[in-house]
Scaffold this motif. Structure first.
Motif, PDB file in Angstrom:
ATOM      1  N   LYS A  47       1.116  -1.160   0.065  1.00 19.66           N
ATOM      2  CA  LYS A  47       0.074   0.074   0.032  1.00 19.66           C
ATOM      3  C   LYS A  47       1.043   1.164   0.007  1.00 19.66           C
ATOM      4  N   LEU A  48       1.908   1.359   0.895  1.00 22.88           N
ATOM      5  CA  LEU A  48       2.881   2.271   0.906  1.00 22.88           C
ATOM      6  C   LEU A  48       3.389   2.633  -0.682  1.00 22.88           C
ATOM      7  N   LYS A  49       3.657   1.662  -1.141  1.00 24.67           N
ATOM      8  CA  LYS A  49       4.319   1.667  -2.532  1.00 24.67           C
ATOM      9  C   LYS A  49       3.349   2.359  -3.580  1.00 24.67           C
ATOM     10  N   ASP A  50       1.995   1.901  -3.342  1.00 22.71           N
ATOM     11  CA  ASP A  50       1.089   2.638  -4.145  1.00 22.71           C
ATOM     12  C   ASP A  50       1.044   4.157  -3.853  1.00 22.71           C
ATOM     13  N   TYR A  51       1.069   4.576  -2.458  1.00 20.23           N
ATOM     14  CA  TYR A  51       1.009   5.783  -1.999  1.00 20.23           C
ATOM     15  C   TYR A  51       2.361   6.768  -2.891  1.00 20.23           C
ATOM     16  N   TYR A  52       3.242   6.127  -2.648  1.00 20.28           N
ATOM     17  CA  TYR A  52       4.805   6.494  -3.202  1.00 20.28           C
ATOM     18  C   TYR A  52       4.478   6.544  -4.636  1.00 20.28           C
ATOM     19  N   ASP A  53       4.144   5.734  -5.425  1.00 21.13           N
ATOM     20  CA  ASP A  53       4.176   5.783  -6.808  1.00 21.13           C
ATOM     21  C   ASP A  53       3.054   6.762  -7.355  1.00 21.13           C
ATOM     22  N   PHE A  54       2.011   6.956  -6.767  1.00 17.69           N
ATOM     23  CA  PHE A  54       1.255   7.997  -7.101  1.00 17.69           C
ATOM     24  C   PHE A  54       1.583   9.410  -7.191  1.00 17.69           C
ATOM     25  N   SER A  55       2.505   9.634  -6.066  1.00 16.28           N
ATOM     26  CA  SER A  55       3.238  10.867  -5.597  1.00 16.28           C
ATOM     27  C   SER A  55       4.454  11.134  -6.979  1.00 16.28           C
ATOM     28  N   CYS A  56       4.800   9.978  -7.263  1.00 14.33           N
ATOM     29  CA  CYS A  56       5.841  10.117  -8.339  1.00 14.33           C
ATOM     30  C   CYS A  56       5.238  10.732  -9.569  1.00 14.33           C
ATOM     31  N   ALA A  57       3.973  10.247  -9.926  1.00 17.06           N
ATOM     32  CA  ALA A  57       3.340  10.414 -11.063  1.00 17.06           C
ATOM     33  C   ALA A  57       2.980  11.968 -11.115  1.00 17.06           C
ATOM     34  N   LEU A  58       2.612  12.460  -9.781  1.00 16.11           N
ATOM     35  CA  LEU A  58       2.254  13.685  -9.664  1.00 16.11           C
ATOM     36  C   LEU A  58       3.369  14.782  -9.705  1.00 16.11           C
ATOM     37  N   GLY A  59       4.376  14.487  -9.110  1.00 16.26           N
ATOM     38  CA  GLY A  59       5.453  15.533  -9.020  1.00 16.26           C
ATOM     39  C   GLY A  59       6.972  14.895  -9.429  1.00 16.26           C
ATOM     40  N   ASN A  60       7.074  13.728  -9.954  1.00 18.32           N
ATOM     41  CA  ASN A  60       8.202  13.347 -10.156  1.00 18.32           C
ATOM     42  C   ASN A  60       9.050  13.154  -8.839  1.00 18.32           C
ATOM     43  N   ALA A  61       8.737  12.376  -7.610  1.00 20.06           N
ATOM     44  CA  ALA A  61       9.223  12.513  -6.438  1.00 20.06           C
ATOM     45  C   ALA A  61      10.579  11.636  -6.718  1.00 20.06           C
ATOM     46  N   MET A  62      10.565  10.581  -7.678  1.00 17.99           N
ATOM     47  CA  MET A  62      11.959  10.058  -7.469  1.00 17.99           C
ATOM     48  C   MET A  62      13.024  10.920  -8.112  1.00 17.99           C
ATOM     49  N   GLY A  63      13.070  11.436  -9.055  1.00 15.55           N
ATOM     50  CA  GLY A  63      14.038  12.753  -9.289  1.00 15.55           C
ATOM     51  C   GLY A  63      14.022  13.705  -8.302  1.00 15.55           C
ATOM     52  N   ALA A  64      13.123  14.179  -7.773  1.00 16.14           N
ATOM     53  CA  ALA A  64      13.419  14.872  -6.610  1.00 16.14           C
ATOM     54  C   ALA A  64      14.298  14.451  -5.330  1.00 16.14           C
ATOM     55  N   HIS A  65      13.972  13.234  -5.232  1.00 14.92           N
ATOM     56  CA  HIS A  65      14.953  12.648  -4.094  1.00 14.92           C
ATOM     57  C   HIS A  65      16.134  12.236  -4.460  1.00 14.92           C
ATOM     58  N   ALA A  66      16.678  12.413  -5.450  1.00 12.74           N
ATOM     59  CA  ALA A  66      17.836  12.310  -6.007  1.00 12.74           C
ATOM     60  C   ALA A  66      19.013  13.284  -5.365  1.00 12.74           C
ATOM     61  N   GLY A  67      20.267  13.100  -5.105  1.00  8.73           N
ATOM     62  CA  GLY A  67      21.262  13.668  -4.687  1.00  8.73           C
ATOM     63  C   GLY A  67      21.366  14.817  -5.453  1.00  8.73           C
ATOM     64  N   ALA A  68      21.789  16.015  -4.966  1.00  7.92           N
ATOM     65  CA  ALA A  68      21.982  17.216  -5.705  1.00  7.92           C
ATOM     66  C   ALA A  68      23.016  17.074  -6.766  1.00  7.92           C
ATOM     67  N   ASP A  69      24.144  16.133  -6.682  1.00 11.80           N
ATOM     68  CA  ASP A  69      25.060  16.118  -7.454  1.00 11.80           C
ATOM     69  C   ASP A  69      24.582  14.683  -8.441  1.00 11.80           C
ATOM     70  N   GLN A  70      23.610  14.183  -8.492  1.00  7.68           N
ATOM     71  CA  GLN A  70      23.238  13.051  -9.249  1.00  7.68           C
ATOM     72  C   GLN A  70      22.202  13.653 -10.345  1.00  7.68           C
ATOM     73  N   GLN A  71      22.451  12.800 -11.442  1.00  9.86           N
ATOM     74  CA  GLN A  71      21.521  13.061 -12.595  1.00  9.86           C
ATOM     75  C   GLN A  71      20.046  12.813 -12.487  1.00  9.86           C
TER      76      GLN A  71
END
Length: 346
Positions: free
Chosen positions: A88-112
């Motif tokens: 369930k928590l992954k479903d919440y996370y995936d939905f947030s990724c679809a809204l705001g690109n959370a995966m990219g947002a949580h990458a390190g500042a020096d990471q692409q």
């Protein structure tokens, strides 16, 4: 149109918040249809996610039994309930990724940031659509899409409030800690997976280690969905797909429109919705603009926003005011007028 543009620059004179009387029941047309349909399709899942999180009771009892009385029976029982919870928590996370690109947002500042699909870029694309060029005119011409943007922001603040509130924490208290159920369940899951690997035991991981690391960062934040939207908007500004002025125009217009929907009695039964949208618009503006939302020449009239919360917020007023107190970035800056600080002083 010139009057609207002057209002955008009128914060120093304590002008009324921006007012563009929008018809939020308008049907999409023209270029906005593509974005409208994408948001509408994505947001169909939003009510179910909020209801699910609202009733999320966690796996605390099973976990306590497994920790206090370790053994195959108690540990297997805890694992059996924790795995569906993590799914369930992954479903919440995936939905947030679809809204705001959370995966990219949580990458390190020096990471692409990873390459993402058009769906995952939905939020910054909407901001660019509404913010590039004459933002006030864009809002007038794309009123149906403006409503969908408001729904995204409303989902963000509702999700974050639910995630941050424990079963025993009153709704009016600040979201200063994570929901123990969410954090404890996920922490137990990760410890169990790690122990299974060390013991070479057979296990079926619900999520990969990489995704688990990202989920851990996501849920550790007090306002995870709002944070994902802030990061997504910042990426759009830094990549120059949207100007800083365009981004702040979008959020100041949405804050002003939401204010007037409530203050002028246009909201009907949706006053709580528009107050939430107004507040999260302030949060986004404050985190994106280097000077913040509280300075004298801000495009958002903070005093008026606080007053309408106090007068029309009802039982939800404390939570909305706490969001301004604890989740903004620049409230305590020296550039924030003392009068505003006093209005938000507890």
């Amino acid at each position: 149109m010139g009057g609207l543009l002057s209002i955008l620059k009128g914060g120093a004179k304590e002008e009324e918040p921006i007012d563009i009387p929008l018809n939020f029941g308008a049907q999409p047309s023209g270029p906005e249809i593509e974005y409208y349909n994408a948001v509408a399709g994505l947001m169909r899942a939003a009510p179910g996610i909020l209801n699910d999180l609202r009733s999320y009771s966690g796996c605390g009892e099973a976990i306590r039994q497994a920790i206090s009385n370790p053994g195959k029976a108690t540990e297997d029982a805890a694992w059996a309930v924790v795995c569906p919870a993590v799914a369930k928590l992954k479903d919440y996370y995936d939905f947030s990724c679809a809204l705001g690109n959370a995966m990219g947002a949580h990458a390190g500042a020096d990471q692409q940031a990873p390459v993402v699909s058009p769906t995952e870029q939905l939020f910054p694309r909407i901001l660019s659509f509404l913010g590039n060029g004459d933002a006030s005119q864009n809002f007038e011409q794309s009123q149906a899409l403006a409503r969908k943007l408001a729904e995204i922001l409303d989902f963000a603040t509702q999700f974050d409030n639910l995630k941050a509130r424990s079963a025993s924490q009153p709704a009016g208290q600040p979201a200063t800690m994570s929901n123990p159920n969410v954090q404890n369940d996920f922490s137990y899951y990760r410890r169990t997976v790690s122990r299974m690997k060390m013991n070479n035991a057979q296990s079926v991981a619900v999520v990969s280690d990489e995704v688990a690391n990202k989920m851990s960062l996501f849920f550790a934040h007090s306002n995870p969905v709002t944070k994902a939207l802030i990061d997504s908007a910042n990426v759009a500004v830094m990549s120059r797909t949207l100007s800083l002025g365009g981004a702040t125009d979008v959020f100041s217009i949405l804050a002003g429109v939401s204010y007037h929907m409530v203050a002028k009695g246009r909201a009907g039964n949706d006053s709580a919705f528009f107050l939430r949208v107004m507040v999260v618009s302030v949060l986004l503006y404050d985190h994106i603009d280097p000077a913040g939302a509280f300075i004298k020449n801000s495009k958002i009239n903070i005093k008026a926003s606080i007053k309408v919360i106090q007068s029309s917020g009802g039982s939800g007023a404390d939570a909305l005011l706490n969001a301004l107190r604890f989740s903004t970035q620049h409230l305590n800056d020296e550039t924030t007028p003392k009068a505003i600080k006093q209005m938000l002083a507890q």
